[in-house]
Design an enzyme around this catalytic site. Structure first.
Site, PDB file in Angstrom:
ATOM      1  CB  SER A  84      -0.977  -0.008   1.181  1.00 48.17           C
ATOM      2  OG  SER A  84      -0.319   0.213   2.400  1.00 48.17           O
TER       3      SER A  84
ATOM      4  CG  ASN B  36      12.392   0.894   6.580  1.00 56.34           C
ATOM      5  OD1 ASN B  36      11.604   0.288   5.836  1.00 56.34           O
ATOM      6  ND2 ASN B  36      12.440   0.661   7.888  1.00 56.34           N
TER       7      ASN B  36
ATOM      8  CG  HIS C 132       9.753   1.364  12.183  1.00 55.40           C
ATOM      9  ND1 HIS C 132       9.924  -0.009  12.073  1.00 55.40           N
ATOM     10  CD2 HIS C 132       9.431   1.608  13.471  1.00 55.40           C
ATOM     11  CE1 HIS C 132       9.712  -0.558  13.254  1.00 55.40           C
ATOM     12  NE2 HIS C 132       9.422   0.403  14.118  1.00 55.40           N
TER      13      HIS C 132
ATOM     14  CB  THR D  42      22.371   3.261   9.751  1.00 52.57           C
ATOM     15  OG1 THR D  42      21.470   3.178  10.861  1.00 52.57           O
ATOM     16  CG2 THR D  42      22.382   4.661   9.173  1.00 52.57           C
TER      17      THR D  42
ATOM     18  CG  ASP E 124      13.384  -0.682  12.642  1.00 53.92           C
ATOM     19  OD1 ASP E 124      13.378  -0.553  11.407  1.00 53.92           O
ATOM     20  OD2 ASP E 124      12.811  -1.621  13.226  1.00 53.92           O
TER      21      ASP E 124
ATOM     22  CB  THR F 225      -4.280   7.404   7.198  1.00 54.90           C
ATOM     23  OG1 THR F 225      -5.264   6.384   7.268  1.00 54.90           O
ATOM     24  CG2 THR F 225      -4.826   8.591   6.454  1.00 54.90           C
ATOM     25  CD  GLN F 226      -1.277  11.271   9.154  1.00 55.19           C
ATOM     26  OE1 GLN F 226      -0.452  12.064   8.725  1.00 55.19           O
ATOM     27  NE2 GLN F 226      -2.578  11.484   9.051  1.00 55.19           N
TER      28      GLN F 226
HETATM   29  C1  GRF Z   1       3.908  -0.672   6.792  1.00 60.29           C
HETATM   30  O1  GRF Z   1       3.231  -0.619   7.999  1.00 60.29           O
HETATM   31  C2  GRF Z   1       5.299  -0.144   6.948  1.00 60.29           C
HETATM   32  O2  GRF Z   1       5.404   0.860   7.898  1.00 60.29           O
HETATM   33  C3  GRF Z   1       6.068  -1.362   7.386  1.00 60.29           C
HETATM   34  O3  GRF Z   1       5.495  -2.421   6.681  1.00 60.29           O
HETATM   35  C4  GRF Z   1       4.151  -2.113   6.337  1.00 60.29           C
HETATM   36  C5  GRF Z   1       4.043  -2.251   4.857  1.00 60.29           C
HETATM   37  O4  GRF Z   1       2.744  -2.098   4.389  1.00 60.29           O
HETATM   38  N1  GRF Z   1       7.486  -1.174   7.142  1.00 60.29           N
HETATM   39  P1  GRF Z   1       2.470  -2.013   2.836  1.00 60.29           P
HETATM   40  O5  GRF Z   1       3.006  -3.287   2.202  1.00 60.29           O
HETATM   41  O6  GRF Z   1       3.151  -0.803   2.299  1.00 60.29           O
HETATM   42  O7  GRF Z   1       0.983  -1.928   2.708  1.00 60.29           O
END
Ligand code: GRF
Length: 204
Positions: free
Chosen positions: A8, A98, A100, A132, A136, A163-164
């Site tokens: 997503s 990345n 997180h 790095t 995380d 959503t954010q």
């Molecule tokens: C997200 O929650 C992201 O923060 C984490 O893995 C999830 C990936 O979701 N690293 P998607 O595959 O982008 O829907």
């Protein structure tokens, strides 16, 4: 673009119509929904099945070689659910992003929403950061905070955070593409703007 699952965040990045070319989408899981979406969009989609390569370091060398073949300026981890070897990270350091699902440095690792609820925090969120060697913990580009409600479940909280994620990840990539991210001794600042690296959402 590296992903493992539903993709997503990858979709949000595509839909944001950024001034970038997505040169390849690579997944360690051949069945990842994100790969199918990439193919539908006519993007180069590559399955690189880790189960065929039991040795993690060797797999990461092949993966890195495959990535280099596409000559990306930036490697975006969009739900890539495997720990990367130190050699891989060293090869792409400074151009490896990345996202997180927590306000780092709180809750590195997995099950962030469950842990946030267990701790009773009242604010949670997500972080885009450079990768790095320490899991995380890389330099933070942008964060979005959301409220935690008393009746939240991990699923409702995850949805609010997601959503954010879909807003800040495209934003971070846009800044990178515009050459606006300045990494000063592990602190990432935005050229010409001292305020917009944080989002405080009041959304439900
Ligand atoms: C997200 O929650 C992201 O923060 C984490 O893995 C999830 C990936 O979701 N690293 P998607 O595959 O982008 O829907």
């Amino acid at each position: 673009m590296l992903l493992s699952g539903r993709g997503s965040n990858f979709q949000a990045i595509v839909e944001a119509q950024l001034p970038i070319d997505i040169v390849a989408v690579i997944s360690n899981r051949p069945q990842a929904a994100g790969l199918a979406y990439a193919r539908e969009r006519g993007l180069t989609a590559v399955a690189f099945d880790h189960t065929q390569h039991p040795d993690r370091a060797a797999f990461d060398v092949l993966l890195a070689d495959e990535i280099e073949r596409h000559r990306p300026d930036l490697v975006v981890l969009a739900g890539y659910m495997r720990i990367l070897s130190p050699a891989f990270i060293a090869r792409f350091e400074g151009r490896l992003l990345n996202i997180h699902p927590s306000l780092l440095p709180m809750f590195p690792g997995l099950k962030t929403h469950e842990r946030a609820l267990e701790e009773g925090v009242k604010i949670h969120g997500c972080t885009v950061h450079f990768v790095t060697a320490q899991l995380d913990h890389g330099p933070i580009v942008v964060q979005a905070a959301v409220p935690v409600h008393a009746d939240d479940t991990p699923a409702t909280l995850a949805a609010r955070v997601l959503t954010q994620e879909h807003l800040i990840y495209p934003q971070a990539i846009r800044w990178f593409a515009e050459g606006r991210l300045v990494n000063m001794h592990g602190r990432v600042n935005l050229k010409g703007d001292l305020t917009s690296q944080s989002v405080l959402s009041t959304g439900t």
